[in-house]
Motif scaffolding. Structure first.
Motif, PDB file in Angstrom:
ATOM      1  N   SER A  33       0.761   1.361   2.002  1.00 54.07           N
ATOM      2  CA  SER A  33       0.386   1.994   3.186  1.00 54.07           C
ATOM      3  C   SER A  33       0.102   0.899   4.261  1.00 54.07           C
ATOM      4  O   SER A  33       0.333   1.242   5.471  1.00 54.07           O
ATOM      5  N   LEU A  44       2.652   6.327   3.794  1.00 52.46           N
ATOM      6  CA  LEU A  44       1.373   6.839   4.018  1.00 52.46           C
ATOM      7  C   LEU A  44       0.855   8.135   3.353  1.00 52.46           C
ATOM      8  O   LEU A  44      -0.376   8.058   3.096  1.00 52.46           O
ATOM      9  N   TYR A  77      -2.379   8.453   1.063  1.00 51.80           N
ATOM     10  CA  TYR A  77      -3.400   9.183   1.532  1.00 51.80           C
ATOM     11  C   TYR A  77      -3.705  10.325   0.528  1.00 51.80           C
ATOM     12  O   TYR A  77      -5.036  10.573   0.396  1.00 51.80           O
ATOM     13  N   LEU A  80      -6.794   5.757   7.602  1.00 56.49           N
ATOM     14  CA  LEU A  80      -5.500   6.350   7.485  1.00 56.49           C
ATOM     15  C   LEU A  80      -5.276   7.694   8.109  1.00 56.49           C
ATOM     16  O   LEU A  80      -4.385   8.157   8.415  1.00 56.49           O
ATOM     17  N   LEU A 100      -7.139  -1.096   9.650  1.00 56.42           N
ATOM     18  CA  LEU A 100      -6.593  -0.384   8.372  1.00 56.42           C
ATOM     19  C   LEU A 100      -6.150  -1.578   7.311  1.00 56.42           C
ATOM     20  O   LEU A 100      -6.703  -1.322   6.162  1.00 56.42           O
TER      21      LEU A 100
END
Length: 212
Positions: free
Chosen positions: A18, A51, A55, A88, A120
């Motif tokens: 990510s 991503l 998540y 995120l 992040l």
């Protein structure tokens, strides 16, 4: 059942990418694609996939894996996990909006550069580092407890074997006292004693392997 090492590896592989995905989306949103031959749509699709996977893993994915192992994170690590989800979340919302252009939604995120470059990456890296250490130590503790339990079980079995051997020895003596009528019983008692000795020897070998 998965081991905590399996959980560690699965979670790391899902969450780690990510970080580069966020930087790739930032570059795409600025139209600063590094390699000219790279296909922007391919990069976008891969980044969105990474991503989404991260998540999902940070949320229900990890919950399911940890539940399967009957384990839960300590409070501090759980807080870092929550921080990752929060970091995120803006990107995840942007790429999850139905019927909208993902890059336009990403460009509309306030403070996008700060989010991708300075927020992040540190929180995800910090969580992954502590997660790996926590799960590794927890798995090692489980293995030690399992070995101790096996040793205790073997010790109990060895004790039972010694008792059986002692009982069969006494049975042989009683059979000898009976004389001719006790010969058949004496043979059985001898076989039991020999089998008990072999079993005890095998248990001692297993116990020796566990000590190394």
């Amino acid at each position: 059942m998965k081991s905590l090492t399996d959980v560690q590896n699965t979670a790391f592989m899902a969450i780690g990418p990510s970080r580069i995905a966020a930087l790739s989306l930032l570059a795409l949103s600025r139209e600063q694609q590094g390699a000219k031959e790279a296909d922007p749509k391919t990069v976008l699709d891969l980044s969105v996939q990474r991503l989404s996977a991260a998540y999902g893993m940070l949320g229900d994915g990890l919950d399911a894996l940890l539940e399967e192992c009957s384990y839960s994170f300590p409070e501090g690590l759980e807080a870092k996990r929550t921080a990752c989800l929060e970091a995120l979340a803006p990107l995840h919302r942007a790429i999850s909006q139905p019927g909208s252009d993902a890059l336009d939604s990403i460009r509309a995120i306030p403070g996008l550069s700060d989010l991708c470059l300075y927020r992040l990456e540190p929180v995800v890296s910090d969580f992954l580092k502590d997660m790996v250490q926590n799960l590794r130590e927890a798995q090692q503790m489980r293995e030690l407890e399992r070995e101790e339990s096996m040793r205790a079980t073997i010790a109990n079995a060895e004790g039972v074997g010694r008792n059986i051997k002692f009982i069969s020895f006494n049975a042989s003596i009683e059979a000898a006292r009976i004389g001719e009528m006790g010969k058949g019983f004496a043979v059985i008692a001898t076989e039991i004693r020999e089998l008990s000795g072999k079993t005890q020897h095998l248990l001692e070998e297993i116990s020796g392997y566990l000590k190394h």
